[in-house]
Scaffold this motif. Structure first.
Motif, PDB file in Angstrom:
ATOM      1  N   VAL A   1      -7.578  -2.344   2.444  1.00 42.96           N
ATOM      2  CA  VAL A   1      -6.795  -3.058   3.454  1.00 42.96           C
ATOM      3  C   VAL A   1      -7.596  -4.244   3.984  1.00 42.96           C
ATOM      4  CG1 VAL A   1      -5.768  -2.897   5.750  1.00 42.96           C
ATOM      5  CG2 VAL A   1      -5.444  -1.042   4.114  1.00 42.96           C
ATOM      6  N   LEU A   2      -8.872  -4.036   4.232  1.00 46.88           N
ATOM      7  CA  LEU A   2      -9.728  -5.121   4.737  1.00 46.88           C
ATOM      8  C   LEU A   2      -9.817  -6.255   3.720  1.00 46.88           C
ATOM      9  CD1 LEU A   2     -11.683  -6.315   6.790  1.00 46.88           C
ATOM     10  CD2 LEU A   2     -13.521  -4.964   5.712  1.00 46.88           C
ATOM     11  N   ALA A   3     -10.008  -5.897   2.451  1.00 40.82           N
ATOM     12  CA  ALA A   3     -10.128  -6.919   1.403  1.00 40.82           C
ATOM     13  C   ALA A   3      -8.862  -7.767   1.316  1.00 40.82           C
ATOM     14  CB  ALA A   3     -10.418  -6.262   0.055  1.00 40.82           C
ATOM     15  N   LEU A   4      -7.699  -7.104   1.343  1.00 43.63           N
ATOM     16  CA  LEU A   4      -6.443  -7.844   1.239  1.00 43.63           C
ATOM     17  C   LEU A   4      -6.185  -8.666   2.507  1.00 43.63           C
ATOM     18  CD1 LEU A   4      -4.236  -8.247  -0.861  1.00 43.63           C
ATOM     19  CD2 LEU A   4      -2.916  -6.418   0.235  1.00 43.63           C
TER      20      LEU A   4
ATOM     21  N   PHE B   1       0.815  -1.211   0.000  1.00 46.85           N
ATOM     22  CA  PHE B   1       0.000   0.000   0.000  1.00 46.85           C
ATOM     23  C   PHE B   1       0.854   1.268   0.000  1.00 46.85           C
ATOM     24  CE2 PHE B   1      -3.243  -2.999   1.647  1.00 46.85           C
ATOM     25  CZ  PHE B   1      -4.234  -2.747   0.700  1.00 46.85           C
ATOM     26  N   LYS B   2       2.003   1.227   0.663  1.00 46.90           N
ATOM     27  CA  LYS B   2       2.887   2.393   0.674  1.00 46.90           C
ATOM     28  C   LYS B   2       3.429   2.689  -0.725  1.00 46.90           C
ATOM     29  CE  LYS B   2       2.965   4.058   4.829  1.00 46.90           C
ATOM     30  NZ  LYS B   2       2.507   5.470   5.069  1.00 46.90           N
ATOM     31  N   LEU B   3       3.848   1.654  -1.435  1.00 48.41           N
ATOM     32  CA  LEU B   3       4.375   1.849  -2.791  1.00 48.41           C
ATOM     33  C   LEU B   3       3.290   2.371  -3.726  1.00 48.41           C
ATOM     34  CD1 LEU B   3       6.666  -1.300  -3.123  1.00 48.41           C
ATOM     35  CD2 LEU B   3       7.396   1.086  -3.034  1.00 48.41           C
ATOM     36  N   LYS B   4       2.071   1.916  -3.523  1.00 43.99           N
ATOM     37  CA  LYS B   4       0.955   2.453  -4.306  1.00 43.99           C
ATOM     38  C   LYS B   4       0.754   3.927  -3.995  1.00 43.99           C
ATOM     39  CE  LYS B   4      -2.431  -0.842  -5.844  1.00 43.99           C
ATOM     40  NZ  LYS B   4      -3.823  -1.307  -5.715  1.00 43.99           N
TER      41      LYS B   4
ATOM     42  N   PHE C   1     -13.153  -3.089  -8.687  1.00 37.37           N
ATOM     43  CA  PHE C   1     -12.825  -2.992 -10.111  1.00 37.37           C
ATOM     44  C   PHE C   1     -13.707  -1.950 -10.791  1.00 37.37           C
ATOM     45  CE2 PHE C   1     -13.719  -4.338 -14.504  1.00 37.37           C
ATOM     46  CZ  PHE C   1     -12.433  -4.294 -15.039  1.00 37.37           C
ATOM     47  N   PHE C   2     -14.950  -1.844 -10.335  1.00 34.35           N
ATOM     48  CA  PHE C   2     -15.896  -0.897 -10.930  1.00 34.35           C
ATOM     49  C   PHE C   2     -15.858   0.455 -10.226  1.00 34.35           C
ATOM     50  CE2 PHE C   2     -17.622  -5.116 -11.880  1.00 34.35           C
ATOM     51  CZ  PHE C   2     -17.839  -5.004 -13.256  1.00 34.35           C
ATOM     52  N   ASN C   3     -15.712   0.419  -8.921  1.00 27.32           N
ATOM     53  CA  ASN C   3     -15.653   1.658  -8.135  1.00 27.32           C
ATOM     54  C   ASN C   3     -14.544   1.521  -7.115  1.00 27.32           C
ATOM     55  OD1 ASN C   3     -18.207   3.110  -9.081  1.00 27.32           O
ATOM     56  ND2 ASN C   3     -19.020   1.126  -8.451  1.00 27.32           N
ATOM     57  N   LYS C   4     -13.542   2.341  -7.239  1.00 22.27           N
ATOM     58  CA  LYS C   4     -12.350   2.242  -6.387  1.00 22.27           C
ATOM     59  C   LYS C   4     -12.716   2.185  -4.909  1.00 22.27           C
ATOM     60  CE  LYS C   4      -7.896   4.514  -5.526  1.00 22.27           C
ATOM     61  NZ  LYS C   4      -7.079   3.310  -5.756  1.00 22.27           N
ATOM     62  N   LEU C   5     -12.149   1.206  -4.223  1.00 25.48           N
ATOM     63  CA  LEU C   5     -12.395   1.071  -2.791  1.00 25.48           C
ATOM     64  C   LEU C   5     -11.622   2.119  -2.012  1.00 25.48           C
ATOM     65  CD1 LEU C   5     -12.072  -2.818  -2.350  1.00 25.48           C
ATOM     66  CD2 LEU C   5     -14.183  -1.508  -2.503  1.00 25.48           C
ATOM     67  N   SER C   6     -12.156   2.492  -0.873  1.00 23.99           N
ATOM     68  CA  SER C   6     -11.419   3.387   0.023  1.00 23.99           C
ATOM     69  C   SER C   6     -10.205   2.634   0.571  1.00 23.99           C
ATOM     70  CB  SER C   6     -12.312   3.838   1.183  1.00 23.99           C
ATOM     71  OG  SER C   6     -12.653   2.733   2.002  1.00 23.99           O
ATOM     72  N   ARG C   7      -9.244   3.366   1.107  1.00 19.33           N
ATOM     73  CA  ARG C   7      -8.044   2.735   1.650  1.00 19.33           C
ATOM     74  C   ARG C   7      -8.387   1.698   2.732  1.00 19.33           C
ATOM     75  NH1 ARG C   7      -2.603   4.160   2.184  1.00 19.33           N
ATOM     76  NH2 ARG C   7      -1.538   2.507   3.327  1.00 19.33           N
ATOM     77  N   PRO C   8      -9.227   2.040   3.711  1.00 18.96           N
ATOM     78  CA  PRO C   8      -9.560   1.042   4.747  1.00 18.96           C
ATOM     79  C   PRO C   8     -10.215  -0.207   4.164  1.00 18.96           C
ATOM     80  CG  PRO C   8     -10.196   3.235   5.466  1.00 18.96           C
ATOM     81  CD  PRO C   8      -9.833   3.359   4.023  1.00 18.96           C
TER      82      PRO C   8
END
Length: 214
Positions: free
Chosen positions: A195-198, A19-22, A185-192
């Motif tokens: 993180v939860l998805a990963l 996430f930091k590199l992104k 993929f359709f609507n960018k997820l928020s950062r939190p």
């Protein structure tokens, strides 16, 4: 047991770097720490298979699925649909292994219908756009395979015993994670939410890798 404990901080560090590199706009370099985290899980599978309790060949299928997930993690960042296809191949291997263990029951079909119904409902708005972009219909194939894997996996504890609860939990966590990634993929997820998805994904494949230690 030690390798499982050591894998957790490696997975966490890989996620943070990813996430930091992104965030720093370092292009596709974020693939490396992400794959490092997945490799930590694959290593658990390798060590589990190496126990030498006479089931090495069977456990090889679990390891093959984990290696496909590792490849898919890299491809997903470069070519989403190709990565999705490789993930599907991994799920098919797991389905095949689960079925050889006698995990299928008529109840599994009920679970598959239920899980697919939930998936189609969650993506009902996105699928409306398939009239203009028929490729979106092909995306239905992935949740069909994913939910097939999950539907069979949730029956493992009742068929094979409580040791396989880890497989059922892992499959459910994996499915929830992938649904979140699909929405992203359709609507960018928020950062939190990203993180939860990963986190759910790594928790899911971690649980699946523990099958090799049975």
């Amino acid at each position: 047991m030690v390798c499982m404990v050591l894998a957790v901080p490696v997975i966490a560090a890989g996620m943070v770097l990813h996430f930091k590199l992104k965030e720093w706009g370092k292009g596709k370099w974020n693939i490396l720490p992400k794959c490092l985290s997945t490799w930590a899980v694959v290593s658990i599978g390798i060590l589990g298979r190496a126990q030498g309790n006479g089931a090495e060949l069977e456990k090889g299928w679990i390891l093959a699925a984990l290696l496909l997930f590792l490849a898919a993690d890299a491809l997903l960042e470069v070519q989403f649909f190709l990565g999705m296809g490789v993930f599907a191949a991994g799920h098919l291997i797991l389905i095949g292994w689960f079925l050889t263990r006698g995990a299928y029951t008529p109840v599994s079909f009920f679970w598959w219908v239920l899980f697919m119904g939930v998936s189609l409902y969650l993506f009902r708005r996105e699928l409306r756009g398939a009239r203009e972009n028929p490729k979106l219909y092909a995306m239905i194939l992935y949740p069909a395979v994913l939910m097939g894997m999950t539907a069979v996996a949730v029956m493992l504890p009742s068929k094979l015993g409580p040791d396989y609860l880890r497989a059922a939990v892992g499959a459910v966590l994996f499915a929830v994670s992938d649904l979140m990634v699909g929405k992203g993929f359709f609507n960018k997820l928020s950062r939190p939410m990203s993180v939860l998805a990963l986190s759910l994904y790594y928790a899911g494949i971690f649980c699946i890798s523990l099958i090799t230690w049975i």
